[in-house]
Scaffold this motif. Structure first.
Motif, PDB file in Angstrom:
ATOM      1  N   ARG A  26       0.836  -1.192   0.000  1.00  0.00           N
ATOM      2  CA  ARG A  26       0.000   0.000   0.000  1.00  0.00           C
ATOM      3  C   ARG A  26       0.874   1.246   0.000  1.00  0.00           C
ATOM      4  O   ARG A  26       1.964   1.248   0.583  1.00  0.00           O
ATOM      5  N   LYS A  27       0.371   2.309  -0.630  1.00  0.00           N
ATOM      6  CA  LYS A  27       1.083   3.585  -0.662  1.00  0.00           C
ATOM      7  C   LYS A  27       0.228   4.664  -0.011  1.00  0.00           C
ATOM      8  O   LYS A  27      -0.969   4.763  -0.308  1.00  0.00           O
ATOM      9  N   PRO A  28       0.820   5.475   0.853  1.00  0.00           N
ATOM     10  CA  PRO A  28       0.084   6.618   1.390  1.00  0.00           C
ATOM     11  C   PRO A  28      -0.216   7.618   0.270  1.00  0.00           C
ATOM     12  O   PRO A  28       0.626   7.862  -0.590  1.00  0.00           O
ATOM     13  N   SER A  81       6.617   7.811  -1.900  1.00  0.00           N
ATOM     14  CA  SER A  81       5.464   7.410  -1.082  1.00  0.00           C
ATOM     15  C   SER A  81       5.828   7.210   0.385  1.00  0.00           C
ATOM     16  O   SER A  81       5.185   6.439   1.092  1.00  0.00           O
ATOM     17  N   SER A  82       6.846   7.907   0.839  1.00  0.00           N
ATOM     18  CA  SER A  82       7.197   7.904   2.261  1.00  0.00           C
ATOM     19  C   SER A  82       6.560   9.116   2.927  1.00  0.00           C
ATOM     20  O   SER A  82       6.372  10.154   2.290  1.00  0.00           O
ATOM     21  N   VAL A  83       6.234   8.981   4.202  1.00  0.00           N
ATOM     22  CA  VAL A  83       5.795  10.135   4.983  1.00  0.00           C
ATOM     23  C   VAL A  83       7.058  10.828   5.470  1.00  0.00           C
ATOM     24  O   VAL A  83       7.968  10.180   5.998  1.00  0.00           O
ATOM     25  N   CYS A  84       7.135  12.153   5.254  1.00  0.00           N
ATOM     26  CA  CYS A  84       8.385  12.884   5.479  1.00  0.00           C
ATOM     27  C   CYS A  84       8.186  14.203   6.203  1.00  0.00           C
ATOM     28  O   CYS A  84       7.083  14.749   6.242  1.00  0.00           O
ATOM     29  N   ILE A 103       9.551   8.044   6.945  1.00  0.00           N
ATOM     30  CA  ILE A 103       9.072   6.715   7.335  1.00  0.00           C
ATOM     31  C   ILE A 103       8.492   6.096   6.071  1.00  0.00           C
ATOM     32  O   ILE A 103       7.585   6.663   5.450  1.00  0.00           O
ATOM     33  N   GLY A 104       9.001   4.933   5.699  1.00  0.00           N
ATOM     34  CA  GLY A 104       8.569   4.274   4.469  1.00  0.00           C
ATOM     35  C   GLY A 104       7.121   3.820   4.503  1.00  0.00           C
ATOM     36  O   GLY A 104       6.523   3.617   5.570  1.00  0.00           O
TER      37      GLY A 104
END
Length: 115
Positions: A26-28, A81-84, A103-104
Motif C-alpha cells: 500500500r502507498k500513502p 510514497s514515504s511520509v516525510c 518513514i517508508g
C-alpha cells in the motif's frame, strides 16, 4: 514460488507482514498530523489508518526533532510514497538528503492501526 503468504512466511516474515506483502503493498496518498504525535494516513485503497509517531521520538534517534510540534505538523508524502518532514524548510531535501526525516510506506501501514 510466487509471492504468496507461504512464500513470505518461508522467508521469516511474521504473519502480519506476510499477509500484507502477499496482499499487495500500500502507498500513502494523504497524511494529516493529529494531536499526540499521531498521523492520519490515507492509503491508495482508501483505507485510513493512525500511526503513532510518539513511540519513535526518542533522544538520539533521527525522529527526535519531531518533538517540535511545529515541525511535526509539516508532514508530507514524497515521490517515493514515504511520509516525510524537512528539518529545515529552507533546504531542498532532494539535494541534501540529511535534511529529510522519513518513514517508508510499508512501515506506515504495518505499524499503524485502522482509523
Amino acid at each position: 514460488m510466487p509471492h504468496t503468504y507461504d512464500y513470505y512466511i518461508s522467508k521469516g516474515f511474521d504473519e502480519k507482514a506476510a499477509s500484507y506483502f502477499a496482499g499487495g503493498r500500500r502507498k500513502p496518498v494523504n497524511v494529516v498530523p493529529k494531536d499526540g504525535f499521531e498521523l492520519l494516513i490515507t492509503f491508495d485503497n482508501s483505507e485510513k489508518r493512525i500511526l503513532d509517531i510518539g513511540k519513535y521520538i526518542k533522544e538520539g534517534t533521527v525522529y527526535y526533532p519531531l518533538r517540535d510540534e511545529n515541525l511535526f505538523a509539516k508532514c508530507y508524502i514524497d515521490a517515493d510514497s514515504s511520509v516525510c518532514w524537512d528539518k529545515d524548510s529552507d533546504v531542498d531535501s532532494n539535494c541534501v538528503w540529511s535534511n529529510k526525516i522519513d518513514i517508508g510506506a510499508d512501515t506506515c501501514y504495518l505499524e499503524s492501526r485502522i482509523f
